[in-house]
Design an enzyme around this catalytic site. Sequence first.
Site, mmCIF file in Angstrom:
data_model
loop_
_atom_site.group_PDB
_atom_site.id
_atom_site.type_symbol
_atom_site.label_atom_id
_atom_site.label_comp_id
_atom_site.label_asym_id
_atom_site.label_seq_id
_atom_site.Cartn_x
_atom_site.Cartn_y
_atom_site.Cartn_z
ATOM 1 N N ASP A 65 22.757 33.559 -26.667
ATOM 2 C CA ASP A 65 22.599 32.163 -27.061
ATOM 3 C C ASP A 65 22.380 31.304 -25.826
ATOM 4 O O ASP A 65 22.911 31.599 -24.742
ATOM 5 C CB ASP A 65 23.853 31.659 -27.781
ATOM 6 C CG ASP A 65 24.048 32.290 -29.149
ATOM 7 O OD1 ASP A 65 23.117 32.938 -29.649
ATOM 8 O OD2 ASP A 65 25.156 32.128 -29.699
ATOM 9 N N GLN A 66 21.663 30.214 -25.995
ATOM 10 C CA GLN A 66 21.406 29.311 -24.878
ATOM 11 C C GLN A 66 22.699 28.844 -24.221
ATOM 12 O O GLN A 66 22.788 28.745 -22.994
ATOM 13 C CB GLN A 66 20.608 28.094 -25.361
ATOM 14 C CG GLN A 66 20.264 27.098 -24.257
ATOM 15 C CD GLN A 66 19.412 25.945 -24.756
ATOM 16 O OE1 GLN A 66 19.128 25.830 -25.950
ATOM 17 N NE2 GLN A 66 18.990 25.072 -23.851
#
Length: 225
Positions: A65-66
């Site tokens: 995930d970012q």
Amino acid sequence: MADPDSRVAAQSGGIDCLHADDDLLVLAKPSGLLCVPGRGPDKQDCLSRRAQQQWPEALVVHRLDQATSGLVLMARNPEAQRRMGRAFELRQVHKRYEAIVAGHMAAPTHGDWAEINLPIAADWERRPLRVIDPVLGKPSLTRWRALAHDESAHTTRIELEPVTGRTHQLRVHLAAVGHAILGDALYADAVTHAQHPRLLLHAAWLAFEHPATGQRIEISLPAPF
């Protein structure tokens, strides 16, 4: 081929490379950086493009995930990408994370691994969010153990091992059992989200068999929080 156990003291576009050989790269992704380009001109800076500045042949194998920091594996040729992608599918790549969560989280026996076994489905009305859904959800299993408790902050540092690899699995599972990750903008309540400016989730350890040599590789990266 370069020694697969070697650690590479190199940077590419501000990215630390912990391991490089003829087939693989292991990079340290900072929180806030995408793994691959997103939609729109403001989302083109990402881990894969920074890596390709130094290794033009670098190929994506998996993503974080970012908001999550930590170890990301990339391949340097299509065959290594294919083999490592298959290894992820077969759960032959082992990953562990560290997180700080709200509340006092304790396993039934202190120090032992416990499990969160809750099915996860897409929340179609609020995509890309995920939700626990006992009817439509896919089987999802997370192992965890407590590492330390901060009684004054009422938080727990935990180690996590996702057995399955569902989107947002760790974040969804922890929120579902009442211990959302600090700084989680998607699944935590407002108070827990506000407790830290970043998501306190970090991919700290990877272990796998090298696709060319069969040698076991283990790489760790301490959490920056």
